[in-house]
Design a protein around this motif. Structure first.
Motif, PDB file in Angstrom:
ATOM      1  N   PHE A   1       0.856  -1.413   0.373  1.00 25.35           N
ATOM      2  CA  PHE A   1      -0.108  -0.262  -0.115  1.00 25.35           C
ATOM      3  C   PHE A   1       0.735   1.173   0.057  1.00 25.35           C
ATOM      4  O   PHE A   1       2.269   1.397   0.443  1.00 25.35           O
ATOM      5  CB  PHE A   1      -0.350   0.201   1.307  1.00 25.35           C
ATOM      6  N   ALA A   2       0.469   2.735  -0.459  1.00 24.41           N
ATOM      7  CA  ALA A   2       1.110   3.726  -0.832  1.00 24.41           C
ATOM      8  C   ALA A   2       0.812   3.992   0.747  1.00 24.41           C
ATOM      9  O   ALA A   2      -0.288   3.686   1.460  1.00 24.41           O
ATOM     10  CB  ALA A   2       0.712   4.326  -1.228  1.00 24.41           C
ATOM     11  N   LEU A   3       2.187   4.725   1.325  1.00 26.62           N
ATOM     12  CA  LEU A   3       2.028   5.152   2.527  1.00 26.62           C
ATOM     13  C   LEU A   3       0.461   6.415   2.843  1.00 26.62           C
ATOM     14  O   LEU A   3      -0.077   6.650   3.663  1.00 26.62           O
ATOM     15  CB  LEU A   3       3.111   6.289   3.129  1.00 26.62           C
ATOM     16  N   ASP A   4       0.288   7.076   1.959  1.00 21.98           N
ATOM     17  CA  ASP A   4      -0.927   7.505   1.954  1.00 21.98           C
ATOM     18  C   ASP A   4      -1.742   7.369   1.930  1.00 21.98           C
ATOM     19  O   ASP A   4      -3.081   8.400   1.599  1.00 21.98           O
ATOM     20  CB  ASP A   4      -0.245   9.030   1.343  1.00 21.98           C
ATOM     21  N   ALA A   5      -2.367   5.527   1.601  1.00 19.62           N
ATOM     22  CA  ALA A   5      -3.734   4.907   1.308  1.00 19.62           C
ATOM     23  C   ALA A   5      -3.371   3.972   1.930  1.00 19.62           C
ATOM     24  O   ALA A   5      -3.821   2.858   1.731  1.00 19.62           O
ATOM     25  CB  ALA A   5      -3.653   4.877  -0.224  1.00 19.62           C
ATOM     26  N   LEU A   6      -2.715   3.797   3.552  1.00 14.59           N
ATOM     27  CA  LEU A   6      -2.970   2.289   4.059  1.00 14.59           C
ATOM     28  C   LEU A   6      -4.183   1.923   4.066  1.00 14.59           C
ATOM     29  O   LEU A   6      -5.477   3.118   4.855  1.00 14.59           O
ATOM     30  CB  LEU A   6      -2.235   2.856   5.024  1.00 14.59           C
TER      31      LEU A   6
END
Length: 103
Positions: free
Chosen positions: A73-78
């Motif tokens: 997952f992207a860190l801004d979309a956990l």
């Protein structure tokens, strides 16, 4: 020393128990991130986080009964919710902070 209870140092325990036995990967460089005191989920945890290099290995759920799901997952979309220790570990990577006393 809890590391000794599982057969060696903290780093050896992380490499063997968490990485190899649970995710099927071998960890190279390993560095301490943080320790946190967490009182949540009707329990009390003392959590120690490390950051490890697994190169190009792809983790797999070697103990699927211990996880509901996994993914990248992207860190801004956990995904949510995340275990509180994950938030502390991510903050530690960003800030260099190494102790989280809890609330």
């Amino acid at each position: 020393d809890a590391g000794t209870a599982v057969g060696g140092s903290w780093a050896e325990a992380v490499r063997r128990v968490k990485a190899l036995e649970e995710l099927g990967v071998t960890v190279g460089d390993l560095r301490f991130l943080c320790v946190s005191n967490i009182v949540a989920y009707d329990k009390h945890y003392l959590d120690i986080e490390f950051l490890g290099d697994i190169g190009s290995q792809e983790p797999r759920l070697a103990e699927p009964e211990g996880f509901s799901e996994s993914g990248w997952f992207a860190l801004d979309a956990l995904p949510k919710p995340l275990f509180q220790a994950v938030w502390y570990a991510l903050d530690s990577v960003r800030t260099g902070r190494y102790y989280y006393p809890g609330k």
